[in-house]
Scaffold this motif. Structure first.
Motif, PDB file in Angstrom:
ATOM      1  N   LEU A  80      43.107-116.698  42.451  1.00 44.24           N
ATOM      2  CA  LEU A  80      42.309-117.247  43.552  1.00 44.24           C
ATOM      3  C   LEU A  80      40.931-116.592  43.579  1.00 44.24           C
ATOM      4  O   LEU A  80      39.914-117.278  43.664  1.00 44.24           O
ATOM      5  CB  LEU A  80      43.030-117.042  44.888  1.00 44.24           C
ATOM      6  N   GLY A  81      40.891-115.270  43.469  1.00 44.58           N
ATOM      7  CA  GLY A  81      39.604-114.568  43.468  1.00 44.58           C
ATOM      8  C   GLY A  81      38.727-114.964  42.299  1.00 44.58           C
ATOM      9  O   GLY A  81      37.516-115.158  42.441  1.00 44.58           O
ATOM     10  N   GLU A 152      34.292-123.624  49.165  1.00 48.06           N
ATOM     11  CA  GLU A 152      35.627-123.966  49.656  1.00 48.06           C
ATOM     12  C   GLU A 152      35.959-125.437  49.455  1.00 48.06           C
ATOM     13  O   GLU A 152      37.111-125.789  49.241  1.00 48.06           O
ATOM     14  CB  GLU A 152      35.775-123.584  51.130  1.00 48.06           C
ATOM     15  N   GLN A 153      34.960-126.285  49.495  1.00 43.60           N
ATOM     16  CA  GLN A 153      35.193-127.723  49.329  1.00 43.60           C
ATOM     17  C   GLN A 153      35.647-128.069  47.918  1.00 43.60           C
ATOM     18  O   GLN A 153      36.478-128.947  47.733  1.00 43.60           O
ATOM     19  CB  GLN A 153      33.922-128.501  49.674  1.00 43.60           C
ATOM     20  N   VAL A 154      35.138-127.363  46.900  1.00 44.58           N
ATOM     21  CA  VAL A 154      35.419-127.768  45.520  1.00 44.58           C
ATOM     22  C   VAL A 154      36.236-126.772  44.706  1.00 44.58           C
ATOM     23  O   VAL A 154      36.566-127.057  43.560  1.00 44.58           O
ATOM     24  CB  VAL A 154      34.113-128.105  44.744  1.00 44.58           C
ATOM     25  N   PHE A 158      41.707-122.595  45.458  1.00 47.19           N
ATOM     26  CA  PHE A 158      41.661-122.486  46.916  1.00 47.19           C
ATOM     27  C   PHE A 158      42.286-123.725  47.544  1.00 47.19           C
ATOM     28  O   PHE A 158      43.132-123.635  48.432  1.00 47.19           O
ATOM     29  CB  PHE A 158      40.206-122.314  47.379  1.00 47.19           C
ATOM     30  N   ASN A 159      41.902-124.887  47.047  1.00 54.35           N
ATOM     31  CA  ASN A 159      42.427-126.137  47.604  1.00 54.35           C
ATOM     32  C   ASN A 159      43.879-126.387  47.221  1.00 54.35           C
ATOM     33  O   ASN A 159      44.629-126.977  48.002  1.00 54.35           O
ATOM     34  CB  ASN A 159      41.523-127.313  47.225  1.00 54.35           C
ATOM     35  N   ASN A 163      46.254-126.905  50.213  1.00 53.28           N
ATOM     36  CA  ASN A 163      46.849-128.235  50.254  1.00 53.28           C
ATOM     37  C   ASN A 163      47.812-128.381  49.077  1.00 53.28           C
ATOM     38  O   ASN A 163      47.522-129.083  48.111  1.00 53.28           O
ATOM     39  CB  ASN A 163      45.760-129.314  50.137  1.00 53.28           C
ATOM     40  N   PRO A 164      48.965-127.726  49.151  1.00 58.52           N
ATOM     41  CA  PRO A 164      49.859-127.734  47.985  1.00 58.52           C
ATOM     42  C   PRO A 164      50.343-129.125  47.618  1.00 58.52           C
ATOM     43  O   PRO A 164      50.349-130.038  48.437  1.00 58.52           O
ATOM     44  CB  PRO A 164      51.020-126.846  48.412  1.00 58.52           C
ATOM     45  N   GLN A 165      50.732-129.269  46.384  1.00 59.04           N
ATOM     46  CA  GLN A 165      51.261-130.526  45.858  1.00 59.04           C
ATOM     47  C   GLN A 165      52.707-130.316  45.433  1.00 59.04           C
ATOM     48  O   GLN A 165      53.180-129.184  45.350  1.00 59.04           O
ATOM     49  CB  GLN A 165      50.436-130.987  44.670  1.00 59.04           C
TER      50      GLN A 165
END
Length: 182
Positions: A80-81, A152-154, A158-159, A163-165
């Protein structure tokens, strides 16, 4: 040794070229990537292979490990970092935001009793994940807020975490002999 802003100019040129190539051939722009992980005998060390690279993951001694590398949850925070850092570089290059330094710190929590009787309320996955984007810049507060929002948007990881799948899994068994039993 060059400055971060000099690198951001190189990043901008690469970004623009990559996007131009993708626009010329959008059907071929999709990236498919993979990782393969093998547990080493006797140690349980996880050997992660990604392209031509190997990363070692291990547990601390209090969890039957040899402390030869970060644990999987630690690697996840590192991923993530790393992704936030890379996307910050891309956004700075694209928006021509001047950065003198860039660092990301990520923290999270886990509890060894999570999910067990009496501890069902504690998530079994890393939780309370937080990050700090630490930069040195002369840009305006407005520019930096928009920069942070764009990151954060792209940011893919992070996404993914926010917002896991669904993840599909399958078990493949290779038996040593016909007497092998699951």
């Amino acid at each position: 040794m060059g400055t971060l802003n000099e690198y951001l100019q190189q990043k901008r040129e690469a970004l623009l070229e990559r996007r131009a190539n993708a626009e010329r051939q959008p059907d071929q722009a999709r990236s498919v990537f993979s990782a393969k992980v093998r547990a080493a005998g006797r140690s349980g060390v996880r050997e992660i292979r990604i392209r031509d690279f190997q990363v070692i993951s291990d547990s601390p001694p209090d969890f039957a490990g040899y402390n030869l590398g970060p644990s999987s949850p630690e690697l996840q925070l590192g991923v993530l970092g790393s992704c936030l850092t890379h996307i910050a570089l891309i956004q700075a290059a694209e928006r021509q935001v001047s950065l003198h330094s860039l660092e990301v710190e990520v923290t999270g929590e886990m509890h060894p009793l999570a999910g067990r009787p009496g501890y069902e309320h504690i998530p079994i996955h890393p939780h309370n994940i937080q990050y700090k984007l630490i930069i040195q810049s002369d840009e305006s507060e407005e520019t930096l807020r928009a920069f942070h929002q764009a990151i954060e948007q792209v940011c893919p990881i992070f996404n993914l975490l926010r917002n896991p799948q669904q993840i599909e899994g399958q078990l493949v068994v290779n038996r040593l002999s016909s007497e092998s039993v699951l």
